[in-house]
Design a protein around this motif. Structure first.
Motif, short mmCIF file in Angstrom:
data_model
loop_
_atom_site.label_atom_id
_atom_site.label_comp_id
_atom_site.label_asym_id
_atom_site.label_seq_id
_atom_site.Cartn_x
_atom_site.Cartn_y
_atom_site.Cartn_z
N LYS A 5 -13.32 24.60 -95.52
CA LYS A 5 -12.99 25.19 -94.22
C LYS A 5 -11.59 25.78 -94.31
CE LYS A 5 -12.25 20.47 -92.69
NZ LYS A 5 -12.71 19.39 -91.90
N GLU A 6 -11.16 26.42 -93.23
CA GLU A 6 -9.87 27.12 -93.23
C GLU A 6 -8.70 26.19 -93.49
OE1 GLU A 6 -7.44 29.66 -89.98
OE2 GLU A 6 -9.56 30.19 -90.20
N LYS A 7 -8.76 24.98 -92.90
CA LYS A 7 -7.71 24.00 -93.12
C LYS A 7 -8.35 22.69 -93.57
CE LYS A 7 -4.12 21.21 -91.00
NZ LYS A 7 -3.52 20.72 -89.77
N MET A 8 -7.88 22.19 -94.71
CA MET A 8 -8.36 20.91 -95.21
C MET A 8 -7.17 19.96 -95.31
SD MET A 8 -11.16 21.98 -98.09
CE MET A 8 -10.04 22.96 -99.07
N GLU A 9 -7.43 18.68 -95.02
CA GLU A 9 -6.35 17.69 -95.02
C GLU A 9 -6.91 16.35 -95.47
OE1 GLU A 9 -2.87 16.36 -91.93
OE2 GLU A 9 -4.80 16.91 -91.08
N VAL A 10 -6.18 15.72 -96.40
CA VAL A 10 -6.52 14.37 -96.85
C VAL A 10 -5.23 13.55 -96.90
CG1 VAL A 10 -8.62 14.99 -98.13
CG2 VAL A 10 -6.39 15.05 -99.29
N PHE A 11 -5.38 12.23 -96.90
CA PHE A 11 -4.23 11.34 -96.81
C PHE A 11 -4.17 10.40 -98.00
CE2 PHE A 11 -5.36 12.59 -92.53
CZ PHE A 11 -4.14 13.00 -92.04
N ARG A 12 -2.95 10.06 -98.37
CA ARG A 12 -2.70 9.07 -99.43
C ARG A 12 -1.57 8.15 -99.00
NH1 ARG A 12 -0.30 11.67 -104.14
NH2 ARG A 12 0.20 13.48 -102.89
N PHE A 13 -1.62 6.90 -99.47
CA PHE A 13 -0.49 5.99 -99.35
C PHE A 13 0.22 5.95 -100.69
CE2 PHE A 13 -2.65 4.15 -95.59
CZ PHE A 13 -1.56 4.12 -94.73
N ILE A 14 1.53 6.07 -100.65
CA ILE A 14 2.36 6.04 -101.86
C ILE A 14 3.38 4.92 -101.70
CG2 ILE A 14 3.98 7.36 -103.30
CD1 ILE A 14 1.25 8.65 -103.19
N PRO A 15 3.58 4.09 -102.72
CA PRO A 15 4.64 3.07 -102.62
C PRO A 15 5.99 3.74 -102.34
CG PRO A 15 3.25 2.65 -104.52
CD PRO A 15 2.85 4.00 -103.99
N ILE A 16 6.75 3.15 -101.44
CA ILE A 16 8.05 3.71 -101.08
C ILE A 16 8.91 3.96 -102.32
CG2 ILE A 16 10.26 3.13 -99.96
CD1 ILE A 16 8.65 1.84 -97.72
N ASP A 17 8.88 3.05 -103.26
CA ASP A 17 9.70 3.19 -104.46
C ASP A 17 9.22 4.32 -105.37
OD1 ASP A 17 11.23 1.08 -103.58
OD2 ASP A 17 10.18 -0.40 -104.81
#
Length: 148
Positions: free
Chosen positions: A112-124
């Motif tokens: 689609k025109e806009k795709m979005e996914v999420f990730r968690f990354i360790p702060i460090d």
């Protein structure tokens, strides 16, 4: 020339991870913190809560202000001047949205025109260079400085 006010949340988990968003729009890919544009008649906190509901189906609480843009930043998408405000936030409800482990993993996303996914990354592990936009990099720098 006009101003474009944006509001973003640094969602930090109890396990010391931060939520980031990988997005692709208009054939441009970028990594940023969740959030988006302020709508006319809306306050910053209401806008951030709305953005988290729209993007993550997640209720949030504001923990504290982190950073407000203090330099000129032109939008990557139009001729507006970007003013971004960042808050540390926490989840008020369980995290039920899909979490990816690889950057830009749109494999299960319908094109689609806009795709979005999420990730968690360790702060460090999250480095300023991992974030696409200078405003996000500055906010992350301020956040890291505040927890040292």
């Amino acid at each position: 020339m006009y101003f474009n006010v944006r509001v973003y949340g640094l969602l930090i988990t109890d396990t010391k991870e931060v939520l980031i968003s990988d997005e692709k729009t208009l054939n441009v890919s970028f990594t940023k913190f969740p959030g988006g544009g302020l709508e006319y008649g809306e306050g910053l906190i209401d806008a951030l809560k709305r953005e988290f509901m729209e993007e993550c189906q997640l209720e949030i609480d504001i923990v504290r202000h982190i950073y407000t843009t203090d330099f000129y930043e032109r939008s990557s998408f139009n001729d507006s001047q970007i003013i971004s405000i960042y808050y540390q936030v926490r989840a008020r409800s369980p995290i039920l949205f899909d979490i990816k482990t690889s950057p830009f993993d749109f494999s299960h996303e319908k094109q689609k025109e806009k795709m979005e996914v999420f990730r968690f990354i360790p702060i460090d592990s999250l480095q300023e260079a991992d974030l696409t936009f200078k405003t996000d990099q500055m906010a992350w720098h301020q956040f890291k400085k505040s927890i040292l």
